[in-house]
Every structure is written in structure tokens, then in C-alpha cells.
Design a protein around this motif. Structure first.
Motif, PDB file in Angstrom:
ATOM      1  N   ALA A   1      46.289  41.336   7.959  1.00 47.70           N
ATOM      2  CA  ALA A   1      46.048  40.131   7.153  1.00 47.70           C
ATOM      3  C   ALA A   1      46.502  38.870   7.880  1.00 47.70           C
ATOM      4  O   ALA A   1      45.875  37.818   7.767  1.00 47.70           O
ATOM      5  CB  ALA A   1      46.754  40.252   5.810  1.00 47.70           C
ATOM      6  N   LEU A   2      47.619  38.978   8.612  1.00 52.84           N
ATOM      7  CA  LEU A   2      48.139  37.865   9.400  1.00 52.84           C
ATOM      8  C   LEU A   2      48.620  38.400  10.735  1.00 52.84           C
ATOM      9  O   LEU A   2      49.300  39.424  10.790  1.00 52.84           O
ATOM     10  CB  LEU A   2      49.301  37.163   8.688  1.00 52.84           C
ATOM     11  N   SER A   3      48.300  37.682  11.790  1.00 53.52           N
ATOM     12  CA  SER A   3      48.681  38.130  13.122  1.00 53.52           C
ATOM     13  C   SER A   3      49.418  37.016  13.857  1.00 53.52           C
ATOM     14  O   SER A   3      48.812  36.046  14.332  1.00 53.52           O
ATOM     15  CB  SER A   3      47.446  38.551  13.924  1.00 53.52           C
ATOM     16  N   ASN A   4      50.736  37.119  13.872  1.00 53.61           N
ATOM     17  CA  ASN A   4      51.563  36.230  14.696  1.00 53.61           C
ATOM     18  C   ASN A   4      51.328  34.751  14.381  1.00 53.61           C
ATOM     19  O   ASN A   4      51.125  33.927  15.275  1.00 53.61           O
ATOM     20  CB  ASN A   4      51.277  36.503  16.179  1.00 53.61           C
ATOM     21  N   ILE A   5      51.396  34.405  13.107  1.00 52.07           N
ATOM     22  CA  ILE A   5      51.130  33.038  12.675  1.00 52.07           C
ATOM     23  C   ILE A   5      52.388  32.185  12.765  1.00 52.07           C
ATOM     24  O   ILE A   5      53.434  32.544  12.229  1.00 52.07           O
ATOM     25  CB  ILE A   5      50.607  33.010  11.219  1.00 52.07           C
TER      26      ILE A   5
ATOM     27  N   CYS B   1      54.049  15.352   3.378  1.00 55.76           N
ATOM     28  CA  CYS B   1      52.663  15.244   3.815  1.00 55.76           C
ATOM     29  C   CYS B   1      51.811  16.183   2.980  1.00 55.76           C
ATOM     30  O   CYS B   1      52.317  17.030   2.239  1.00 55.76           O
ATOM     31  CB  CYS B   1      52.520  15.570   5.301  1.00 55.76           C
ATOM     32  N   ILE B   2      50.501  16.006   3.075  1.00 57.67           N
ATOM     33  CA  ILE B   2      49.557  16.951   2.483  1.00 57.67           C
ATOM     34  C   ILE B   2      48.952  17.745   3.638  1.00 57.67           C
ATOM     35  O   ILE B   2      48.304  17.181   4.522  1.00 57.67           O
ATOM     36  CB  ILE B   2      48.474  16.243   1.661  1.00 57.67           C
ATOM     37  N   TYR B   3      49.192  19.035   3.628  1.00 58.20           N
ATOM     38  CA  TYR B   3      48.859  19.917   4.751  1.00 58.20           C
ATOM     39  C   TYR B   3      47.743  20.863   4.309  1.00 58.20           C
ATOM     40  O   TYR B   3      47.923  21.668   3.399  1.00 58.20           O
ATOM     41  CB  TYR B   3      50.104  20.704   5.153  1.00 58.20           C
ATOM     42  N   GLY B   4      46.594  20.746   4.942  1.00 55.26           N
ATOM     43  CA  GLY B   4      45.455  21.581   4.591  1.00 55.26           C
ATOM     44  C   GLY B   4      45.535  22.945   5.246  1.00 55.26           C
ATOM     45  O   GLY B   4      45.620  23.045   6.475  1.00 55.26           O
ATOM     46  N   LEU B   5      45.520  23.987   4.444  1.00 51.38           N
ATOM     47  CA  LEU B   5      45.484  25.361   4.951  1.00 51.38           C
ATOM     48  C   LEU B   5      44.062  25.863   4.740  1.00 51.38           C
ATOM     49  O   LEU B   5      43.645  26.137   3.611  1.00 51.38           O
ATOM     50  CB  LEU B   5      46.493  26.231   4.199  1.00 51.38           C
ATOM     51  N   LEU B   6      43.312  25.974   5.837  1.00 55.88           N
ATOM     52  CA  LEU B   6      41.875  26.198   5.764  1.00 55.88           C
ATOM     53  C   LEU B   6      41.491  27.509   6.430  1.00 55.88           C
ATOM     54  O   LEU B   6      42.237  28.068   7.225  1.00 55.88           O
ATOM     55  CB  LEU B   6      41.136  25.049   6.467  1.00 55.88           C
ATOM     56  N   GLY B   7      40.298  27.960   6.090  1.00 54.94           N
ATOM     57  CA  GLY B   7      39.764  29.154   6.715  1.00 54.94           C
ATOM     58  C   GLY B   7      38.728  29.814   5.833  1.00 54.94           C
ATOM     59  O   GLY B   7      38.711  29.606   4.614  1.00 54.94           O
ATOM     60  N   PRO B   8      37.842  30.619   6.420  1.00 57.37           N
ATOM     61  CA  PRO B   8      36.846  31.356   5.628  1.00 57.37           C
ATOM     62  C   PRO B   8      37.537  32.368   4.713  1.00 57.37           C
ATOM     63  O   PRO B   8      38.734  32.650   4.850  1.00 57.37           O
ATOM     64  CB  PRO B   8      36.002  32.076   6.696  1.00 57.37           C
TER      65      PRO B   8
ATOM     66  N   SER C   1      42.709  36.457  10.456  1.00 55.22           N
ATOM     67  CA  SER C   1      44.163  36.698  10.464  1.00 55.22           C
ATOM     68  C   SER C   1      44.914  35.894  11.522  1.00 55.22           C
ATOM     69  O   SER C   1      46.142  35.988  11.600  1.00 55.22           O
ATOM     70  CB  SER C   1      44.483  38.193  10.643  1.00 55.22           C
ATOM     71  N   GLU C   2      44.210  35.093  12.326  1.00 50.45           N
ATOM     72  CA  GLU C   2      44.871  34.335  13.386  1.00 50.45           C
ATOM     73  C   GLU C   2      44.739  32.835  13.153  1.00 50.45           C
ATOM     74  O   GLU C   2      43.772  32.363  12.562  1.00 50.45           O
ATOM     75  CB  GLU C   2      44.274  34.687  14.751  1.00 50.45           C
ATOM     76  N   LYS C   3      45.708  32.083  13.642  1.00 49.27           N
ATOM     77  CA  LYS C   3      45.603  30.624  13.635  1.00 49.27           C
ATOM     78  C   LYS C   3      44.785  30.212  14.849  1.00 49.27           C
ATOM     79  O   LYS C   3      45.129  30.553  15.985  1.00 49.27           O
ATOM     80  CB  LYS C   3      46.990  29.984  13.695  1.00 49.27           C
ATOM     81  N   ILE C   4      43.715  29.465  14.617  1.00 47.22           N
ATOM     82  CA  ILE C   4      42.873  29.052  15.742  1.00 47.22           C
ATOM     83  C   ILE C   4      42.923  27.546  15.983  1.00 47.22           C
ATOM     84  O   ILE C   4      42.381  27.071  16.987  1.00 47.22           O
ATOM     85  CB  ILE C   4      41.411  29.517  15.563  1.00 47.22           C
TER      86      ILE C   4
ATOM     87  N   GLN D   1      32.216  24.550  13.654  1.00 46.93           N
ATOM     88  CA  GLN D   1      32.146  24.716  15.114  1.00 46.93           C
ATOM     89  C   GLN D   1      33.225  25.669  15.617  1.00 46.93           C
ATOM     90  O   GLN D   1      32.950  26.564  16.431  1.00 46.93           O
ATOM     91  CB  GLN D   1      32.300  23.351  15.788  1.00 46.93           C
ATOM     92  N   THR D   2      34.442  25.496  15.121  1.00 46.47           N
ATOM     93  CA  THR D   2      35.557  26.308  15.620  1.00 46.47           C
ATOM     94  C   THR D   2      35.445  27.749  15.159  1.00 46.47           C
ATOM     95  O   THR D   2      35.648  28.679  15.966  1.00 46.47           O
ATOM     96  CB  THR D   2      36.896  25.709  15.138  1.00 46.47           C
ATOM     97  N   VAL D   3      35.098  27.964  13.900  1.00 49.88           N
ATOM     98  CA  VAL D   3      34.957  29.331  13.389  1.00 49.88           C
ATOM     99  C   VAL D   3      33.806  30.043  14.082  1.00 49.88           C
ATOM    100  O   VAL D   3      33.920  31.209  14.491  1.00 49.88           O
ATOM    101  CB  VAL D   3      34.762  29.322  11.856  1.00 49.88           C
ATOM    102  N   ASN D   4      32.677  29.348  14.259  1.00 48.91           N
ATOM    103  CA  ASN D   4      31.525  29.960  14.932  1.00 48.91           C
ATOM    104  C   ASN D   4      31.848  30.335  16.369  1.00 48.91           C
ATOM    105  O   ASN D   4      31.442  31.387  16.858  1.00 48.91           O
ATOM    106  CB  ASN D   4      30.312  29.019  14.888  1.00 48.91           C
ATOM    107  N   SER D   5      32.594  29.472  17.057  1.00 55.29           N
ATOM    108  CA  SER D   5      32.928  29.756  18.463  1.00 55.29           C
ATOM    109  C   SER D   5      33.842  30.969  18.580  1.00 55.29           C
ATOM    110  O   SER D   5      33.745  31.736  19.555  1.00 55.29           O
ATOM    111  CB  SER D   5      33.589  28.534  19.103  1.00 55.29           C
ATOM    112  N   LYS D   6      34.709  31.167  17.592  1.00 52.35           N
ATOM    113  CA  LYS D   6      35.610  32.322  17.621  1.00 52.35           C
ATOM    114  C   LYS D   6      34.920  33.607  17.148  1.00 52.35           C
ATOM    115  O   LYS D   6      35.417  34.710  17.400  1.00 52.35           O
ATOM    116  CB  LYS D   6      36.830  32.053  16.744  1.00 52.35           C
TER     117      LYS D   6
END
Length: 310
Positions: A19-23, A31-38, A208-211, A303-308
Motif C-alpha cells: 500500500a505504501l513503499s518508503n514514503i 499550510c494547505i498540503y495537497g495529498l494527491l494520486g489516482p 504506493s510510491e511518492k513520485i 503527465q506525471t502519472v502517465n509517465s510512471k
């Protein structure tokens, strides 16, 4: 810079599923910190670890410089994506009960509830049952209960779900006001327009990774690709000028309105002197606009998700 929350090399597995890998993350104070991802990226797992609903298999989490511990729960407010209110209870009775679970006395809880009910214009809901409320109305109650104990860290998971545009804007304003008063906020959403409006920093998780992570303005500048939006008001044949421009510049898109004599272009100018380009265009037509195109949070996300994923 002080950080409200730091995650160091956090990993979590559920059986064979990672579920999470070395985050690792550093969330600045106030601040307002956006936690994003599919979907399935690991966002909810990380949020549950912060709330101590589950624990990491490895790695550490610090809140205000201290290792995360049970007493920190009182300093966190969490609005999950999946809401949970007791449908048969009255609104006021339930809000009062949940406020006391957060450690507020009955007297103080009532005082703060009356304030928020009045602020969100729901004072006449006190004796309604939850089952009488729409999804958006119930969402207001959950928002109030989440912020009532004035936590140092707020975590909102899709906070605008169920709201019409007017109430979504009202809650957005309340989130900004909380931030102005010193609250640190983790904001998880799929609505990139909300990210643009609210978030100063973002982290993007995928599989599961921070990109990607950092200050949103700096990330947007890093993703610029020297593309400019240009609007020209013509005094001559548009098709002829367009051919001349195609021979001279890399044109990504173009549209010509013959009636308006308006030519709109996107030019890619990686090695060009933009002032010289602007002078050249001005010699050919009236320049209505010449503006660098900064990628949106949505553009960067895709762009970033597609590239990964390739």
C-alpha cells in the motif's frame, strides 16, 4: 521552516499488496498540503497511519517533532471520504455527543456548536434527524464536528463531496479561514481545480510510491515547456501569415476566425528570445495577447502519472 508532520520511509503491506513503499514527506506548519494520486495510490493508507487507525510496517511519523503517539489523536481532526453519522439521532444531540468524544465539556461543546451552526446558517437543524438531511446537509454537520475541537492538524478527504457549488465555496472559505488562524491542513482530493485554489504544497502518490512533492508554484515552473499562447488581430490574409509563422516557429495549435480576423496560436519557443519574437509578431499584426502557458495541477498530475505508468 517548521513542519507539523514528518513521515520518514513509511511502508505498509496488506498481505502481498504494497500500500505504501518508503514514503517520506515533510508538511510545513500553517499550510494547505495537497495529498494527491489516482485511486489505489496509497493516500487513504497514509491518512489512516497519521490517524493511528493502522500502523506502518516500517518507518516513522512525527507530529510537531514528537514520534506519533496516542495522545496526538486529540490534536488531529479527520473528515474521511466515507461519512458516518447515526441516522436516527437528532443533529444537535449527535454533534454534542461527538464533540464530547473529542474532549470538550458539554458546556464548551454547546457554545462552539452554536457558533458553527450560526456561521453555516443551520441553526434550525438542531432537532432534525440525520435521516432527514440531504448528503450535503449531513456533510456540513461532519465538517463542524471535525473542526470543533480546534485541532492543530486537519485532514480533509474529499471535503466537497455532496456539496452544491454555493456550499462548496462556503466550505472552501472556511478552510482558508482556518488556515489563516494557524491550522495546518492535509487536503486529499481528485478535484484539481480545488488544488489550484487551495494548496501551497503537494505530494503525488502513484502505485504506493511518492513520485512528486514540493511547493506547487515551484513544481509548475519546473514543468513549463516554453509554450506561449498568442492572439493576433490581422490586417492581411490570415492563411498567408500562418504559413509564414509555421515556417519560422514550432506551432502546436492554431485557429483562424476569418470574420473576426483573429489568429490564435500556441508557439513552442525553447531557444528563442521572446522579446524578439514579440517584436516580429508585432510587425505582422496587432498582438492581443502573448502569454507563457503555465501547466495546471491537472496537467502535471496526468503527465506525471502517465509517465510512471509506461
Amino acid at each position: 521552516m517548521n513542519h507539523i508532520l514528518v513521515a520518514e520511509n513509511v511502508s505498509k503491506n496488506f498481505g502481498r499488496h504494497t500500500a505504501l513503499s518508503n514514503i517520506s514527506l515533510k508538511i510545513p506548519e500553517n499550510c494547505i498540503y495537497g495529498l494527491l494520486g489516482p485511486n489505489g495510490a496509497g493516500k487513504t493508507t497514509l491518512i489512516r497511519i497519521i490517524n493511528q487507525i493502522t500502523h506502518p510496517d516500517s518507518g516513522r511519523v512525527f507530529l510537531n517533532g514528537e514520534p506519533l503517539a496516542p495522545h496526538h489523536i486529540a490534536t488531529i481532526g479527520y473528515l474521511p471520504e466515507e461519512r458516518g453519522l447515526y441516522k436516527s439521532m437528532k443533529v444537535g444531540e449527535q454533534a454534542l455527543y461527538l464533540a464530547q468524544l473529542k474532549g470538550l465539556s458539554k458546556t464548551e461543546a454547546k457554545k462552539r456548536l452554536y457558533y458553527w451552526f450560526d456561521r453555516l446558517e443551520i441553526g434550525n437543524w438542531w432537532n432534525k434527524k440525520i435521516q432527514e438531511l440531504s448528503k450535503g446537509m449531513a456533510q456540513k454537520i461532519q465538517f463542524i464536528v471535525t473542526v470543533l475541537h480546534e485541532p492543530k492538524l486537519l485532514i480533509f478527504d474529499e471535503p466537497f463531496s455532496g456539496f452544491d457549488p454555493i456550499n462548496a465555496n462556503k466550505i472552501k472559505d472556511e478552510i482558508l479561514e482556518l488556515k489563516k488562524k494557524g491550522t495546518s491542513i492535509i487536503f486529499s482530493t481528485h478535484r484539481m481545480e480545488s488544488v489550484e485554489e487551495l494548496c501551497e504544497y503537494i505530494a503525488l502518490l502513484h502505485k504506493s510510491e511518492k513520485i512528486l512533492d514540493g511547493k506547487l508554484s515551484e513544481i509548475k515552473n519546473a514543468y513549463k515547456n516554453h509554450t506561449y499562447a498568442v492572439g493576433l488581430q490581422l490586417n492581411e490574409n490570415g492563411a498567408s501569415l500562418l504559413e509564414d509563422l509555421k515556417a519560422k516557429f514550432a506551432i502546436n495549435e492554431s485557429t483562424f476566425n476569418d470574420d473576426e480576423k483573429q489568429l490564435d496560436l500556441t508557439l513552442r519557443l525553447p531557444n528563442e528570445d521572446t522579446s524578439a519574437v514579440l517584436n516580429y509578431l508585432s510587425s505582422k499584426a496587432n498582438v492581443n495577447h502573448f502569454q507563457e502557458m503555465i501547466p495546471s495541477a491537472n496537467d502535471i498530475f496526468i503527465q506525471t502519472v502517465n509517465s510512471k505508468s509506461q
